[in-house]
Design a protein around this motif. Structure first.
Motif, PDB file in Angstrom:
ATOM      1  N   MET A 148      -4.267 -14.835  12.254  1.00  0.00           N
ATOM      2  CA  MET A 148      -4.151 -13.587  11.505  1.00  0.00           C
ATOM      3  C   MET A 148      -4.790 -12.458  12.304  1.00  0.00           C
ATOM      4  SD  MET A 148      -5.620 -12.690   7.691  1.00  0.00           S
ATOM      5  CE  MET A 148      -4.480 -13.806   6.882  1.00  0.00           C
ATOM      6  N   THR A 149      -4.199 -11.303  12.273  1.00  0.00           N
ATOM      7  CA  THR A 149      -4.763 -10.164  12.966  1.00  0.00           C
ATOM      8  C   THR A 149      -6.118  -9.784  12.379  1.00  0.00           C
ATOM      9  OG1 THR A 149      -4.412  -7.858  13.556  1.00  0.00           O
ATOM     10  CG2 THR A 149      -3.537  -8.570  11.460  1.00  0.00           C
ATOM     11  N   GLU A 150      -7.036  -9.305  13.235  1.00  0.00           N
ATOM     12  CA  GLU A 150      -8.355  -8.912  12.757  1.00  0.00           C
ATOM     13  C   GLU A 150      -8.308  -7.557  12.060  1.00  0.00           C
ATOM     14  OE1 GLU A 150     -10.933  -9.054  16.080  1.00  0.00           O
ATOM     15  OE2 GLU A 150     -10.846 -11.230  16.292  1.00  0.00           O
ATOM     16  N   ARG A 151      -7.291  -6.759  12.351  1.00  0.00           N
ATOM     17  CA  ARG A 151      -7.210  -5.446  11.721  1.00  0.00           C
ATOM     18  C   ARG A 151      -6.527  -5.578  10.365  1.00  0.00           C
ATOM     19  NH1 ARG A 151      -4.513  -1.126  15.394  1.00  0.00           N
ATOM     20  NH2 ARG A 151      -2.801  -2.630  15.372  1.00  0.00           N
ATOM     21  N   PRO A 152      -7.019  -4.848   9.354  1.00  0.00           N
ATOM     22  CA  PRO A 152      -6.384  -4.955   8.033  1.00  0.00           C
ATOM     23  C   PRO A 152      -4.914  -4.524   8.073  1.00  0.00           C
ATOM     24  CG  PRO A 152      -8.502  -3.834   7.900  1.00  0.00           C
ATOM     25  CD  PRO A 152      -8.174  -3.958   9.347  1.00  0.00           C
ATOM     26  N   VAL A 153      -4.098  -5.288   7.424  1.00  0.00           N
ATOM     27  CA  VAL A 153      -2.680  -4.967   7.264  1.00  0.00           C
ATOM     28  C   VAL A 153      -2.368  -5.048   5.780  1.00  0.00           C
ATOM     29  CG1 VAL A 153      -0.317  -5.669   7.734  1.00  0.00           C
ATOM     30  CG2 VAL A 153      -2.021  -5.794   9.555  1.00  0.00           C
ATOM     31  N   LEU A 154      -1.953  -3.936   5.215  1.00  0.00           N
ATOM     32  CA  LEU A 154      -1.672  -3.860   3.786  1.00  0.00           C
ATOM     33  C   LEU A 154      -0.167  -3.819   3.552  1.00  0.00           C
ATOM     34  CD1 LEU A 154      -2.621  -3.388   0.822  1.00  0.00           C
ATOM     35  CD2 LEU A 154      -2.507  -0.927   1.319  1.00  0.00           C
ATOM     36  N   ALA A 155       0.327  -4.759   2.753  1.00  0.00           N
ATOM     37  CA  ALA A 155       1.730  -4.745   2.335  1.00  0.00           C
ATOM     38  C   ALA A 155       1.823  -4.069   0.973  1.00  0.00           C
ATOM     39  CB  ALA A 155       2.290  -6.155   2.262  1.00  0.00           C
ATOM     40  N   VAL A 156       2.636  -3.032   0.885  1.00  0.00           N
ATOM     41  CA  VAL A 156       2.859  -2.329  -0.379  1.00  0.00           C
ATOM     42  C   VAL A 156       4.277  -2.629  -0.853  1.00  0.00           C
ATOM     43  CG1 VAL A 156       2.994  -0.095  -1.531  1.00  0.00           C
ATOM     44  CG2 VAL A 156       1.238  -0.492   0.218  1.00  0.00           C
ATOM     45  N   ILE A 157       4.387  -3.073  -2.093  1.00  0.00           N
ATOM     46  CA  ILE A 157       5.685  -3.352  -2.709  1.00  0.00           C
ATOM     47  C   ILE A 157       5.899  -2.342  -3.828  1.00  0.00           C
ATOM     48  CG2 ILE A 157       7.116  -5.064  -3.884  1.00  0.00           C
ATOM     49  CD1 ILE A 157       5.257  -7.229  -2.723  1.00  0.00           C
ATOM     50  N   PRO A 158       6.773  -1.351  -3.636  1.00  0.00           N
ATOM     51  CA  PRO A 158       7.061  -0.408  -4.728  1.00  0.00           C
ATOM     52  C   PRO A 158       7.943  -1.088  -5.781  1.00  0.00           C
ATOM     53  CG  PRO A 158       7.661   0.486  -2.551  1.00  0.00           C
ATOM     54  CD  PRO A 158       7.490  -0.995  -2.407  1.00  0.00           C
ATOM     55  N   ALA A 159       7.580  -0.964  -7.037  1.00  0.00           N
ATOM     56  CA  ALA A 159       8.342  -1.634  -8.096  1.00  0.00           C
ATOM     57  C   ALA A 159       8.217  -0.848  -9.391  1.00  0.00           C
ATOM     58  CB  ALA A 159       7.859  -3.066  -8.283  1.00  0.00           C
ATOM     59  N   ARG A 160       8.935   0.252  -9.471  1.00  0.00           N
ATOM     60  CA  ARG A 160       8.858   1.048 -10.693  1.00  0.00           C
ATOM     61  C   ARG A 160       9.657   0.382 -11.805  1.00  0.00           C
ATOM     62  NH1 ARG A 160      13.050   4.907 -11.511  1.00  0.00           N
ATOM     63  NH2 ARG A 160      14.761   4.681 -10.035  1.00  0.00           N
ATOM     64  N   GLY A 161       9.358   0.784 -13.024  1.00  0.00           N
ATOM     65  CA  GLY A 161       9.998   0.148 -14.172  1.00  0.00           C
ATOM     66  C   GLY A 161      11.414   0.623 -14.425  1.00  0.00           C
ATOM     67  N   GLY A 162      11.695   1.881 -14.122  1.00  0.00           N
ATOM     68  CA  GLY A 162      13.015   2.422 -14.418  1.00  0.00           C
ATOM     69  C   GLY A 162      14.041   2.022 -13.383  1.00  0.00           C
ATOM     70  N   SER A 163      15.193   1.545 -13.846  1.00  0.00           N
ATOM     71  CA  SER A 163      16.317   1.235 -12.957  1.00  0.00           C
ATOM     72  C   SER A 163      17.597   1.406 -13.754  1.00  0.00           C
ATOM     73  CB  SER A 163      16.225  -0.191 -12.416  1.00  0.00           C
ATOM     74  OG  SER A 163      17.381  -0.510 -11.673  1.00  0.00           O
ATOM     75  N   ARG A 182       0.062 -12.276   9.225  1.00  0.00           N
ATOM     76  CA  ARG A 182      -0.589 -11.035   9.646  1.00  0.00           C
ATOM     77  C   ARG A 182      -0.905 -10.090   8.494  1.00  0.00           C
ATOM     78  NH1 ARG A 182       2.909 -12.681  13.622  1.00  0.00           N
ATOM     79  NH2 ARG A 182       2.068 -12.668  15.760  1.00  0.00           N
ATOM     80  N   VAL A 183      -0.474 -10.403   7.290  1.00  0.00           N
ATOM     81  CA  VAL A 183      -0.741  -9.558   6.129  1.00  0.00           C
ATOM     82  C   VAL A 183      -2.073  -9.973   5.514  1.00  0.00           C
ATOM     83  CG1 VAL A 183       0.021  -8.955   3.798  1.00  0.00           C
ATOM     84  CG2 VAL A 183       1.680  -9.101   5.664  1.00  0.00           C
ATOM     85  N   THR A 184      -2.953  -9.004   5.315  1.00  0.00           N
ATOM     86  CA  THR A 184      -4.274  -9.319   4.768  1.00  0.00           C
ATOM     87  C   THR A 184      -4.409  -8.971   3.289  1.00  0.00           C
ATOM     88  OG1 THR A 184      -5.122  -7.168   5.500  1.00  0.00           O
ATOM     89  CG2 THR A 184      -5.379  -9.017   7.010  1.00  0.00           C
ATOM     90  N   ALA A 185      -3.531  -8.124   2.758  1.00  0.00           N
ATOM     91  CA  ALA A 185      -3.603  -7.769   1.341  1.00  0.00           C
ATOM     92  C   ALA A 185      -2.225  -7.311   0.874  1.00  0.00           C
ATOM     93  CB  ALA A 185      -4.631  -6.668   1.091  1.00  0.00           C
ATOM     94  N   VAL A 186      -1.947  -7.545  -0.406  1.00  0.00           N
ATOM     95  CA  VAL A 186      -0.667  -7.176  -1.006  1.00  0.00           C
ATOM     96  C   VAL A 186      -0.932  -6.354  -2.254  1.00  0.00           C
ATOM     97  CG1 VAL A 186       1.528  -7.997  -1.928  1.00  0.00           C
ATOM     98  CG2 VAL A 186       0.330  -9.350  -0.176  1.00  0.00           C
ATOM     99  N   VAL A 187      -0.312  -5.187  -2.320  1.00  0.00           N
ATOM    100  CA  VAL A 187      -0.459  -4.297  -3.469  1.00  0.00           C
ATOM    101  C   VAL A 187       0.919  -3.959  -4.015  1.00  0.00           C
ATOM    102  CG1 VAL A 187      -1.053  -1.946  -4.162  1.00  0.00           C
ATOM    103  CG2 VAL A 187      -2.670  -3.279  -2.836  1.00  0.00           C
ATOM    104  N   VAL A 188       1.068  -4.041  -5.315  1.00  0.00           N
ATOM    105  CA  VAL A 188       2.297  -3.620  -5.987  1.00  0.00           C
ATOM    106  C   VAL A 188       2.036  -2.272  -6.642  1.00  0.00           C
ATOM    107  CG1 VAL A 188       3.897  -4.111  -7.874  1.00  0.00           C
ATOM    108  CG2 VAL A 188       3.143  -5.954  -6.349  1.00  0.00           C
TER     109      VAL A 188
END
Length: 234
Positions: A1-16, A45-51
């Motif tokens: 895993m990479t030593e530098r933080p890597v943040l994965a952002v998943i956009p998921a709004r309610g309206g569709s 390589r992903v260190t955190a996941v945010v929705v």
């Protein structure tokens, strides 16, 4: 895993409008939001996941799948809201909440149900290890594109008077919409995801599917048994 933080952002709004409740729709028995989170968690390589979401049910499903959530404000959750703005908002919230600086941020779309951990790792590596400023998943595309106009159809990527064989044409690459990686400082400065040197990460065209309407969702469900490496369970 990479030593530098890597943040994965998943956009998921309610309206569709195209597919109501789309981000919670099951494919292969698993909600789309959960599938995307699992792919991110599988990436080395992903260190955190945010929705990023404005929807309580999506937030609950995201937390159940092991992701953090960021409440998306209404002005970033409308039909005209840009994914980049949701990513920037989530990035700032994560950095403030964890008292860290994240040099690389990802945008991962849960509407691409067959995105893989390997693809997410590949776009990340292009930025963290190979010197790209941004990266995205692409797939080879060999079709002739047409566009309708007032005088009828005309070729977009070809001269309609000339029909060269596929092997005689330059290869086109289709943006899959599944995964993007960006230097955070560059994203903040540019305000969009394609600044600086952009790396193209090739993926399997058989796995490319974006869910925008009910027919897309039906195709994804029909393909899940073929494309999921192992059966998924909630």
């Amino acid at each position: 895993m990479t030593e530098r933080p890597v943040l994965a952002v998943i956009p998921a709004r309610g309206g569709s409008k195209g597919v109501p409740g789309k981000n919670l729709a099951p494919v292969g028995g698993v909600p789309l939001i959960t599938r995307a989170i699992r792919a991110c968690h599988g990436a080395r390589r992903v260190t955190a996941v945010v929705v990023s979401t404005d929807d309580a049910a999506i937030a609950a499903a995201a937390r159940a799948a092991g992701a953090e959530t960021v409440a998306r404000p209404a002005h970033l959750a409308g039909d005209t809201a840009r994914s980049e703005d949701a990513v920037l908002h989530a990035l700032a919230a994560y950095e403030d909440g964890h008292h860290v600086t994240v040099p690389v941020v990802l945008l991962v779309q849960c509407t691409s149900p067959f995105v893989t951990a390997a693809e997410i790792d590949a776009v990340t590596a292009a930025v963290t290890e190979d010197g790209a400023d941004t990266a995205l998943t692409v797939a080879p595309f060999h079709g002739f594109l047409w566009r309708a106009g007032p005088d009828g159809g005309h070729g977009v990527n070809h001269d309609r008077a000339t029909r060269p064989r596929r092997q005689d044409r330059p290869e086109d690459l289709l943006e899959t919409g599944a995964a993007y990686a960006m230097r955070s400082d560059g994203l903040r400065a540019a305000g969009h995801r394609f600044f600086g040197r952009t790396a193209l990460v090739r993926t399997d065209p058989a796995r490319v599917l974006e869910i925008d309407d009910p027919a897309d969702l039906g195709r994804a469900r029909a393909l899940a048994d073929l494309l999921d490496p192992t059966p998924q369970h909630i």
